[in-house]
Design a protein around this motif. Sequence first.
Motif, short mmCIF file in Angstrom:
data_model
loop_
_atom_site.label_atom_id
_atom_site.label_comp_id
_atom_site.label_asym_id
_atom_site.label_seq_id
_atom_site.Cartn_x
_atom_site.Cartn_y
_atom_site.Cartn_z
N VAL A 68 3.90 -2.82 1.63
CA VAL A 68 4.52 -1.87 0.70
C VAL A 68 4.45 -2.37 -0.74
O VAL A 68 4.03 -1.64 -1.65
CB VAL A 68 5.97 -1.58 1.13
CG1 VAL A 68 6.71 -0.77 0.08
CG2 VAL A 68 6.00 -0.86 2.48
N GLU A 69 4.83 -3.61 -0.96
CA GLU A 69 4.87 -4.15 -2.32
C GLU A 69 3.47 -4.36 -2.87
O GLU A 69 3.23 -4.15 -4.06
CB GLU A 69 5.66 -5.46 -2.32
CG GLU A 69 5.92 -6.04 -3.68
CD GLU A 69 6.95 -5.29 -4.52
OE1 GLU A 69 7.28 -5.79 -5.61
OE2 GLU A 69 7.41 -4.21 -4.12
N SER A 70 2.52 -4.75 -2.03
CA SER A 70 1.14 -4.91 -2.49
C SER A 70 0.57 -3.58 -2.95
O SER A 70 -0.12 -3.52 -3.97
CB SER A 70 0.27 -5.50 -1.38
OG SER A 70 0.64 -6.83 -1.11
N ARG A 71 0.86 -2.53 -2.22
CA ARG A 71 0.40 -1.20 -2.64
C ARG A 71 1.04 -0.80 -3.97
O ARG A 71 0.38 -0.28 -4.85
CB ARG A 71 0.72 -0.16 -1.57
CG ARG A 71 -0.18 -0.24 -0.38
CD ARG A 71 0.13 0.84 0.63
NE ARG A 71 -0.74 0.71 1.79
CZ ARG A 71 -0.57 1.37 2.91
NH1 ARG A 71 0.44 2.19 3.05
NH2 ARG A 71 -1.41 1.20 3.91
N ARG A 72 2.33 -1.06 -4.10
CA ARG A 72 3.05 -0.69 -5.32
C ARG A 72 2.49 -1.41 -6.54
O ARG A 72 2.37 -0.83 -7.62
CB ARG A 72 4.54 -1.00 -5.17
CG ARG A 72 5.40 -0.55 -6.35
CD ARG A 72 6.86 -0.87 -6.13
NE ARG A 72 7.16 -2.27 -6.31
CZ ARG A 72 7.33 -2.88 -7.48
NH1 ARG A 72 7.20 -2.20 -8.60
NH2 ARG A 72 7.61 -4.16 -7.55
N LEU A 73 2.12 -2.68 -6.36
CA LEU A 73 1.64 -3.49 -7.48
C LEU A 73 0.12 -3.46 -7.64
O LEU A 73 -0.41 -4.06 -8.57
CB LEU A 73 2.10 -4.94 -7.31
CG LEU A 73 3.60 -5.18 -7.39
CD1 LEU A 73 3.93 -6.62 -7.05
CD2 LEU A 73 4.14 -4.80 -8.76
N GLY A 74 -0.57 -2.78 -6.74
CA GLY A 74 -2.03 -2.72 -6.82
C GLY A 74 -2.70 -4.02 -6.41
O GLY A 74 -3.80 -4.32 -6.88
N MET A 75 -2.05 -4.78 -5.54
CA MET A 75 -2.65 -6.03 -5.02
C MET A 75 -3.58 -5.67 -3.86
O MET A 75 -3.20 -4.91 -2.98
CB MET A 75 -1.56 -6.98 -4.54
CG MET A 75 -0.66 -7.50 -5.62
SD MET A 75 0.75 -8.46 -4.98
CE MET A 75 -0.09 -9.86 -4.25
N ARG A 76 -4.76 -6.25 -3.88
CA ARG A 76 -5.72 -5.99 -2.81
C ARG A 76 -5.56 -7.03 -1.70
O ARG A 76 -4.98 -8.08 -1.90
CB ARG A 76 -7.14 -6.02 -3.36
CG ARG A 76 -7.34 -4.95 -4.43
CD ARG A 76 -8.75 -4.93 -4.98
NE ARG A 76 -9.21 -6.26 -5.33
CZ ARG A 76 -10.49 -6.60 -5.44
NH1 ARG A 76 -11.42 -5.71 -5.24
NH2 ARG A 76 -10.84 -7.83 -5.77
N PHE A 77 -6.12 -6.71 -0.55
CA PHE A 77 -6.22 -7.63 0.59
C PHE A 77 -4.86 -8.03 1.18
O PHE A 77 -4.71 -9.14 1.69
CB PHE A 77 -7.03 -8.88 0.24
CG PHE A 77 -8.38 -8.58 -0.33
CD1 PHE A 77 -9.34 -7.98 0.47
CD2 PHE A 77 -8.67 -8.84 -1.65
CE1 PHE A 77 -10.60 -7.67 -0.04
CE2 PHE A 77 -9.92 -8.54 -2.18
CZ PHE A 77 -10.89 -7.95 -1.37
N ALA A 78 -3.89 -7.13 1.16
CA ALA A 78 -2.59 -7.43 1.78
C ALA A 78 -2.76 -7.76 3.26
O ALA A 78 -2.08 -8.64 3.79
CB ALA A 78 -1.64 -6.23 1.61
N TRP A 79 -3.70 -7.09 3.89
CA TRP A 79 -3.95 -7.32 5.32
C TRP A 79 -4.33 -8.77 5.59
O TRP A 79 -4.06 -9.30 6.67
CB TRP A 79 -5.04 -6.37 5.83
CG TRP A 79 -6.35 -6.59 5.13
CD1 TRP A 79 -6.80 -5.95 4.01
CD2 TRP A 79 -7.35 -7.54 5.48
NE1 TRP A 79 -8.03 -6.43 3.65
CE2 TRP A 79 -8.40 -7.42 4.52
CE3 TRP A 79 -7.49 -8.49 6.49
CZ2 TRP A 79 -9.55 -8.20 4.57
CZ3 TRP A 79 -8.63 -9.26 6.53
CH2 TRP A 79 -9.65 -9.11 5.58
N ALA A 80 -4.97 -9.42 4.62
CA ALA A 80 -5.45 -10.80 4.84
C ALA A 80 -4.28 -11.78 5.00
O ALA A 80 -4.38 -12.74 5.76
CB ALA A 80 -6.35 -11.24 3.68
N TYR A 81 -3.18 -11.52 4.29
CA TYR A 81 -2.01 -12.39 4.44
C TYR A 81 -1.40 -12.24 5.83
O TYR A 81 -0.99 -13.22 6.44
CB TYR A 81 -0.95 -12.06 3.38
CG TYR A 81 -1.42 -12.35 1.98
CD1 TYR A 81 -1.39 -13.65 1.46
CD2 TYR A 81 -1.90 -11.34 1.16
CE1 TYR A 81 -1.83 -13.92 0.17
CE2 TYR A 81 -2.34 -11.60 -0.13
CZ TYR A 81 -2.30 -12.89 -0.62
OH TYR A 81 -2.73 -13.16 -1.89
N ILE A 82 -1.37 -11.01 6.32
CA ILE A 82 -0.79 -10.76 7.64
C ILE A 82 -1.71 -11.32 8.74
O ILE A 82 -1.25 -12.01 9.64
CB ILE A 82 -0.53 -9.25 7.83
CG1 ILE A 82 0.50 -8.79 6.79
CG2 ILE A 82 -0.07 -8.94 9.24
CD1 ILE A 82 0.61 -7.29 6.62
#
Length: 117
Positions: A68-82
């Motif tokens: 959610v926060e990555s989308r809000r801030l325009g951060m890419r590759f959130a899936w990679a952290y998970i």
Amino acid sequence: MTRHWTPLAVVYLIAAVAGLVGTWTFNAIAIAERNDFIGDLVSSGPAVSSITTDLLVVAVAGSILIVVESRRLGMRFAWAYIAGSALTAFAFTFPLWLAMRERRMAALRDATPGGPA
């Protein structure tokens, strides 16, 4: 770009390294001793089951926050952290994401008109 390493981002990065070293030290011991890692997590008594459940719930909630926060801030590759948490540990990837989030927020502050130079 290095100017976005705020003190808080550095603290999160230190926590990430501690999480990686701490968890993988015990993972290496378990591998060397040929322990049943998954079996130990779920069948070594109520205390281990309690901490396992505790950490699992925190990891799920943290993963939702990452997306959610990555989308809000325009951060890419959130899936990679998970996905990376399955290969390393959430104790590493979540503080690492927090450090990168702090850097992103600092960059956004710097990019806003009238913001600090």
